[in-house]
Design an enzyme around this catalytic site. Structure first.
Site, PDB file in Angstrom:
ATOM      1  N   HIS A   1      -9.679   0.944   4.351  1.00  0.00           N
ATOM      2  CA  HIS A   1      -8.441   1.125   5.117  1.00  0.00           C
ATOM      3  C   HIS A   1      -8.727   2.046   6.299  1.00  0.00           C
ATOM      4  O   HIS A   1      -9.539   2.973   6.195  1.00  0.00           O
ATOM      5  CB  HIS A   1      -7.366   1.724   4.205  1.00  0.00           C
TER       6      HIS A   1
ATOM      7  N   LYS B   1       0.034   4.255  -0.395  1.00  0.00           N
ATOM      8  CA  LYS B   1      -0.641   5.453   0.135  1.00  0.00           C
ATOM      9  C   LYS B   1      -0.395   6.654  -0.794  1.00  0.00           C
ATOM     10  O   LYS B   1      -0.351   6.493  -2.006  1.00  0.00           O
ATOM     11  CB  LYS B   1      -0.172   5.744   1.567  1.00  0.00           C
TER      12      LYS B   1
ATOM     13  N   GLU C   1      -7.211   4.470   7.458  1.00  0.00           N
ATOM     14  CA  GLU C   1      -7.037   5.907   7.161  1.00  0.00           C
ATOM     15  C   GLU C   1      -8.260   6.453   6.431  1.00  0.00           C
ATOM     16  O   GLU C   1      -8.658   7.594   6.647  1.00  0.00           O
ATOM     17  CB  GLU C   1      -5.744   6.115   6.356  1.00  0.00           C
TER      18      GLU C   1
ATOM     19  N   ASN D   1       0.873  -1.184   0.000  1.00  0.00           N
ATOM     20  CA  ASN D   1       0.000   0.000   0.000  1.00  0.00           C
ATOM     21  C   ASN D   1       0.907   1.229   0.000  1.00  0.00           C
ATOM     22  O   ASN D   1       1.479   1.574   1.021  1.00  0.00           O
ATOM     23  CB  ASN D   1      -0.894  -0.018   1.249  1.00  0.00           C
TER      24      ASN D   1
ATOM     25  N   GLU E   1      -5.935  -5.356  10.235  1.00  0.00           N
ATOM     26  CA  GLU E   1      -4.957  -4.297  10.485  1.00  0.00           C
ATOM     27  C   GLU E   1      -5.305  -3.577  11.786  1.00  0.00           C
ATOM     28  O   GLU E   1      -6.116  -2.626  11.773  1.00  0.00           O
ATOM     29  CB  GLU E   1      -4.977  -3.284   9.345  1.00  0.00           C
TER      30      GLU E   1
ATOM     31  N   GLY F   1       1.851   1.991  10.843  1.00  0.00           N
ATOM     32  CA  GLY F   1       2.799   3.104  10.768  1.00  0.00           C
ATOM     33  C   GLY F   1       3.411   3.489  12.099  1.00  0.00           C
ATOM     34  O   GLY F   1       4.015   4.554  12.228  1.00  0.00           O
TER      35      GLY F   1
ATOM     36  N   SER G   1       2.957  -2.399  10.466  1.00  0.00           N
ATOM     37  CA  SER G   1       4.399  -2.389  10.750  1.00  0.00           C
ATOM     38  C   SER G   1       5.106  -3.690  10.361  1.00  0.00           C
ATOM     39  O   SER G   1       6.024  -4.135  11.052  1.00  0.00           O
ATOM     40  CB  SER G   1       4.636  -2.057  12.228  1.00  0.00           C
TER      41      SER G   1
HETATM   42  C1  PEP Z   1      -1.029   0.043   5.986  1.00  0.00           C
HETATM   43  O1  PEP Z   1      -1.082   1.243   5.744  1.00  0.00           O
HETATM   44  O2  PEP Z   1      -1.914  -0.704   5.548  1.00  0.00           O
HETATM   45  C2  PEP Z   1       0.079  -0.449   6.795  1.00  0.00           C
HETATM   46  C3  PEP Z   1       0.015  -1.676   7.222  1.00  0.00           C
HETATM   47  O3  PEP Z   1       1.106   0.448   7.040  1.00  0.00           O
HETATM   48  P1  PEP Z   1       2.510   0.117   7.767  1.00  0.00           P
HETATM   49  O4  PEP Z   1       3.029  -1.167   7.168  1.00  0.00           O
HETATM   50  O5  PEP Z   1       3.368   1.283   7.478  1.00  0.00           O
HETATM   51  O6  PEP Z   1       2.212  -0.062   9.230  1.00  0.00           O
END
Ligand code: PEP
Length: 255
Positions: free
Chosen positions: A95, A11, A97, A9, A167, A173, A213
């Site tokens: 997601h 973003k 976000e 992803n 998630e 993040g 992460s």
């Molecule tokens: C994500 O945005 O779906 C995500 C898992 O981000 P990160 O790997 O940076 O935690």
């Protein structure tokens, strides 16, 4: 048997040029990997060019969001048919976000999901609890609500074709990934609910992947759990070598 599913992803990172350069290099690195489903999700502006750069490779392309209507006065939105025409075969839906910053709800997730399936896009549906919800002991109840409402009215066959991304919002993040125990508990619960609500074939075929992460040095301990079928990767997917290492290390476990 579910092969590992690893999605990047990006973003709101990478220009068209940067996305194309990434995929041109990456596709040759993964050319001999046929036992992992690999997807990259660029910003909308780069979907078409990245899909062209990935053509005839093992790399698929996803949109990062979709609107549920086919067309209309929805400034800034993109329909499932438009994504498909631009070369996407997958789409990320719900997601955290999008839920937190752009008002997505379980109900809009459901409408987007139905629209995506109608245009033959494979949805990657994100679910997961916030830190406050985890601390209140509500994790499994939140997952139940998100699955029930988000996947409302879907058939077992449709659910079988989905990718569900667990998630935990507190792990995205932040550098703090869920422990294998935490991820395993959530994934086992999700799989049980899929079995209970949509039937055994749906539960057995649906990919349930982890996001939060993920990095080259923790992917293995996460995907080693039989109910974790891969990962949705944000930050660590922006760098071609790190993303390749995640793909390569996801194969060291049998899922
Ligand atoms: C994500 O945005 O779906 C995500 C898992 O981000 P990160 O790997 O940076 O935690």
């Amino acid at each position: 048997m579910r092969v590992p599913f690893i999605a990047a992803n990006w973003k709101m990172f990478k220009t068209v040029h940067e996305g194309v350069v990434f995929v041109k290099e990456f596709r040759s690195m993964v050319k001999d990997i046929s036992d992992v489903e690999i997807v990259v999700a660029p910003p909308f502006t780069a979907v078409h060019a990245v899909a062209e750069a990935a053509r005839n490779s093992v790399v698929g392309v996803a949109g990062q969001d979709v609107h549920w209507e086919r067309e209309g006065a929805f400034t800034g939105a993109i329909s499932a048919g438009m994504l498909r025409e631009a070369g996407a075969e997958y789409v990320i839906i719900g997601h955290s976000e999008r839920r937190r910053l752009f008002g997505d709800t379980d109900e809009t997730v459901n409408r987007k999901l139905v629209a995506a399936l109608g245009s033959r896009l494979t949805p990657i549906v994100c679910i997961g609890e916030t830190l406050e919800e985890r601390e209140r002991g509500e994790t499994l109840a939140v997952l139940d609500r998100q699955i029930k409402a988000g996947l409302d009215s879907l058939t077992g066959e449709q659910v079988a074709s989905l990718v569900l991304a667990y998630e935990p919002v507190w792990a995205i993040g932040t550098g703090r990934n869920a422990t294998p125990l935490e991820a395993g508990e959530a994934h086992g619960h999700i799989r049980n609910r899929l079995r209970q609500w949509f039937g055994a074939p749906a539960a057995d075929h649906c990919h349930v992947i982890y996001g939060g992460s993920v990095k080259p040095d923790n992917i293995h301990e996460i995907v080693v759990h039989p109910d974790v079928d891969g990962a949705l990767v944000g930050g660590a997917s922006l760098e071609v070598r790190a993303f390749f290492d995640i793909v390569a290390r996801s194969r060291q476990s049998t899922v």
